[in-house]
Scaffold this active site. Structure first.
Site, PDB file in Angstrom:
ATOM      1  CE  LYS A 103      -1.905  -0.432   4.202  1.00 18.43           C
ATOM      2  NZ  LYS A 103      -1.283  -1.666   4.688  1.00 18.43           N
ATOM      3  NE  ARG A 130      -2.804  -0.599  10.516  1.00 19.45           N
ATOM      4  CZ  ARG A 130      -1.779   0.016   9.910  1.00 19.45           C
ATOM      5  NH1 ARG A 130      -1.836   1.288   9.644  1.00 19.45           N
ATOM      6  NH2 ARG A 130      -0.725  -0.679   9.561  1.00 19.45           N
ATOM      7  NE  ARG A 161       7.224  -3.526   5.094  1.00 21.46           N
ATOM      8  CZ  ARG A 161       5.993  -3.083   5.295  1.00 21.46           C
ATOM      9  NH1 ARG A 161       5.160  -2.952   4.284  1.00 21.46           N
ATOM     10  NH2 ARG A 161       5.587  -2.775   6.499  1.00 21.46           N
ATOM     11  NE  ARG A 179       7.790  -0.071   9.562  1.00 21.18           N
ATOM     12  CZ  ARG A 179       6.633   0.100   8.932  1.00 21.18           C
ATOM     13  NH1 ARG A 179       6.585   0.772   7.787  1.00 21.18           N
ATOM     14  NH2 ARG A 179       5.532  -0.378   9.439  1.00 21.18           N
ATOM     15  NE  ARG A 230       2.579  -4.177  11.543  1.00 23.98           N
ATOM     16  CZ  ARG A 230       3.280  -3.634  10.552  1.00 23.98           C
ATOM     17  NH1 ARG A 230       4.447  -4.110  10.233  1.00 23.98           N
ATOM     18  NH2 ARG A 230       2.783  -2.631   9.866  1.00 23.98           N
TER      19      ARG A 230
HETATM   20  P1  AMP Z   1       2.127   1.241   9.075  1.00 29.49           P
HETATM   21  O1  AMP Z   1       3.358   1.992   8.740  1.00 29.49           O
HETATM   22  O2  AMP Z   1       0.900   1.795   8.401  1.00 29.49           O
HETATM   23  O3  AMP Z   1       2.265  -0.239   8.839  1.00 29.49           O
HETATM   24  O4  AMP Z   1       1.879   1.442  10.647  1.00 29.49           O
HETATM   25  C1  AMP Z   1       2.792   0.990  11.615  1.00 29.49           C
HETATM   26  C2  AMP Z   1       2.111   0.872  12.962  1.00 29.49           C
HETATM   27  O5  AMP Z   1       1.600   2.140  13.364  1.00 29.49           O
HETATM   28  C3  AMP Z   1       0.909  -0.065  13.009  1.00 29.49           C
HETATM   29  O6  AMP Z   1       1.281  -1.415  13.184  1.00 29.49           O
HETATM   30  C4  AMP Z   1       0.145   0.496  14.207  1.00 29.49           C
HETATM   31  O7  AMP Z   1       0.751   0.102  15.429  1.00 29.49           O
HETATM   32  C5  AMP Z   1       0.353   1.982  14.050  1.00 29.49           C
HETATM   33  N1  AMP Z   1      -0.711   2.584  13.199  1.00 29.49           N
HETATM   34  C6  AMP Z   1      -0.574   3.156  11.976  1.00 29.49           C
HETATM   35  N2  AMP Z   1      -1.757   3.582  11.498  1.00 29.49           N
HETATM   36  C7  AMP Z   1      -2.675   3.256  12.441  1.00 29.49           C
HETATM   37  C8  AMP Z   1      -4.082   3.406  12.540  1.00 29.49           C
HETATM   38  N3  AMP Z   1      -4.820   3.964  11.549  1.00 29.49           N
HETATM   39  N4  AMP Z   1      -4.688   2.958  13.667  1.00 29.49           N
HETATM   40  C9  AMP Z   1      -3.989   2.411  14.680  1.00 29.49           C
HETATM   41  N5  AMP Z   1      -2.670   2.211  14.634  1.00 29.49           N
HETATM   42  C10 AMP Z   1      -2.003   2.626  13.535  1.00 29.49           C
END
Ligand code: AMP
Length: 213
Positions: free
Chosen positions: A13, A88, A127, A160, A171
């Site tokens: 994404k 989310r 990644r 990460r 996740r």
């Molecule tokens: P991402 O980079 O989008 O994969 O986000 C990394 C982490 O940030 C996720 O695993 C969550 O812990 C937190 N996070 C990001 N976006 C959200 C969201 N919309 N709601 C809750 N947690 C989020």
């Protein structure tokens, strides 16, 4: 144009959202990036978010919604945006909807980048991200020009914390439980578009631009 990107963590994404942002001249809004920037800068928000992120959990809705609504109220978001990693959960989507409705607006496209769980595990281990400028890479699919080094700023790339194998499974569970229901939510609004995320990122992007026009 307002776009939401859906799909499991590791579906690609973020990569697609950045390309959409570039092509259509709209900001790429990633709640994950906002949280990571806060962690890097040692803010209170960053400290709170980090404990959830490192455990593979979602940051609570109230906190996440607040930072997202702040971001999309900035002037550069007036002409639209591509949301990556938000919403989310159903409550997050409902708040966004309600706020958009107040302004007589709506999400135009929800693009679901479909990738089976088996592929996700393989992808997330590969990644790599740039801790300085946020550029993302994949050892197999989007390798940097020079191994281990960011093409953009030359910084050493890292895995990460939340892409570590023990966190990835958690996740994915969270994704199936809390985020997948959004597919029905946006399908009900008639804005859901599915693309096959297992193919080359170029091919995925071309499927997306066919949809967005
Ligand atoms: P991402 O980079 O989008 O994969 O986000 C990394 C982490 O940030 C996720 O695993 C969550 O812990 C937190 N996070 C990001 N976006 C959200 C969201 N919309 N709601 C809750 N947690 C989020």
């Amino acid at each position: 144009m307002k776009i939401v990107m859906l799909g499991a963590p590791g579906a690609g994404k973020g990569t697609q959202a950045k390309r959409i942002a570039e092509k259509y001249g709209i900001p790429h809004v990633s709640t994950g990036d906002i949280f990571r920037a806060n962690i890097k800068n040692g803010t209170a928000l960053g400290k709170e978010a980090k404990s959830y992120m490192d455990a593979g959990k979602l940051v609570p809705d109230d906190l996440t919604v607040r930072i997202l609504l702040d971001r999309v109220s900035e002037p550069d978001c007036e002409k639209g945006y591509v949301l990556d990693g938000f919403p989310r959960t159903i409550p997050q989507a409902e708040v966004l909807d309600r706020e958009l409705k107040k302004a007589g607006e709506k999400i135009d496209f929800a693009i679901d980048v479909e990738v089976p769980d088996e592929n996700i595990i393989d992808r997330m281990g590969g990644r790599r991200g740039c801790p300085k400028c946020g550029a993302s890479y994949h050892l197999k699919y989007i390798p940097p020009k020079k191994e281990g080094t960011c093409d953009v700023c030359g910084t050493e790339l890292v895995l990460r914390d939340d892409d570590k194998p023990e966190t990835v499974k958690k996740r994915l569970d969270v994704y199936h439980e809390q985020t997948q229901p959004l597919i029905d939510f946006y399908s009900g609004q008639g804005v859901l578009k599915k693309v096959d995320g297992t193919v080359d990122p170029e091919v995925v992007f071309s499927a997306i631009t066919d949809i967005l026009g």
